[in-house]
Structures are given as C-alpha cells and as structure tokens.
Design an enzyme around this catalytic site. Structure first.
Site, PDB file in Angstrom:
ATOM      1  N   TYR A  76     -27.531  -5.041  -2.873  1.00  0.00           N
ATOM      2  CA  TYR A  76     -28.169  -4.945  -4.188  1.00  0.00           C
ATOM      3  C   TYR A  76     -27.605  -5.976  -5.149  1.00  0.00           C
ATOM      4  CZ  TYR A  76     -24.149  -2.427  -6.233  1.00  0.00           C
ATOM      5  OH  TYR A  76     -22.912  -2.074  -6.689  1.00  0.00           O
ATOM      6  N   CYS A  77     -28.396  -6.253  -6.191  1.00  0.00           N
ATOM      7  CA  CYS A  77     -27.987  -7.105  -7.307  1.00  0.00           C
ATOM      8  C   CYS A  77     -28.524  -6.438  -8.568  1.00  0.00           C
ATOM      9  CB  CYS A  77     -28.507  -8.529  -7.132  1.00  0.00           C
ATOM     10  SG  CYS A  77     -30.307  -8.657  -7.174  1.00  0.00           S
ATOM     11  N   ALA A  78     -28.751  -7.201  -9.624  1.00  0.00           N
ATOM     12  CA  ALA A  78     -29.237  -6.599 -10.867  1.00  0.00           C
ATOM     13  C   ALA A  78     -30.706  -6.200 -10.782  1.00  0.00           C
ATOM     14  CB  ALA A  78     -29.011  -7.542 -12.041  1.00  0.00           C
ATOM     15  N   PHE A 120     -29.901  -2.885  -9.444  1.00  0.00           N
ATOM     16  CA  PHE A 120     -29.041  -1.979 -10.196  1.00  0.00           C
ATOM     17  C   PHE A 120     -29.625  -1.630 -11.557  1.00  0.00           C
ATOM     18  CE2 PHE A 120     -25.089  -0.919 -12.567  1.00  0.00           C
ATOM     19  CZ  PHE A 120     -24.597   0.064 -11.731  1.00  0.00           C
ATOM     20  N   GLY A 179     -32.913  -7.198  -7.812  1.00  0.00           N
ATOM     21  CA  GLY A 179     -33.475  -7.220  -6.464  1.00  0.00           C
ATOM     22  C   GLY A 179     -33.812  -8.602  -5.939  1.00  0.00           C
TER      23      GLY A 179
END
Length: 103
Positions: free
Chosen positions: A64-66, A93, A68
């Site tokens: 995951y990241c901020a 996230f 996607g």
C-alpha cells in the site's frame, strides 16, 4: 492484483505467509501505518529495487501507499523481479478504514 480494502485486509490476515509492505515516504510512514507494515520507500529508486529484491519471494506481499498508485507501481516492479504474489490496496492509506498503528 488490485484488491479493495476489505478483501485485502481479510486475505492478509488469513495468509500465514503475508508481509504488509508500505511504500510511502518515511514522513508519511511516521504519521500512521497499517499494523505490522514494513516500510520501503518507492521514491528511493534503485535503493527501493535493491531492498525489495532482497525480500523472500516465496511470501505474499500486501502493498500500500497513500492512494494506490505508487503501490501499484511497486507491485509491477516486484512482478518483474520474480515476485508471484503481490496485492495492491486499491485507494491506499488515504481511504483506509481498518486498524492504524504508530510505527
């Protein structure tokens, strides 16, 4: 493979080989994480590739990241490095409604 958060989290919890991988920056990581996440910043370029390449390719990675996007890129890079089981958190996230921990 992009998964919506409920499916992503359920699979990660049921998978005994799961590794949760956060590819955000250290600053983003320091503000809250999905519990148990390992942080490797995708913006580190070759450093990211080297760090990821050293990981166990037999495990399943829940990335995951901020939002996607970076995690989708990370999954693609990991696929080229020989990882067969990568799962991108759709929405990242910023849309996460599950548990959050401080690193």
């Amino acid at each position: 493979m992009d998964l919506h958060q409920e499916e992503w989290w359920d699979k990660a919890q049921q998978d005994t080989n799961a590794v949760i991988l956060d590819v955000r920056t250290e600053d983003e990581f320091s503000r809250g994480i999905i519990p148990g996440a390992l942080n490797i910043d995708i913006y580190k370029g070759q450093g990211f590739i080297d760090a990821v390449d050293a990981l166990d390719k037999s495990k399943s990675y829940y990335v995951y990241c901020a939002a996607g996007v970076r995690s989708g890129q990370a999954c693609a890079i990991m696929g080229r490095l020989g990882f067969e089981k990568t799962h991108n958190l759709a929405g990242g996230f910023s849309q996460w409604k599950g548990p959050v921990a401080m690193p």
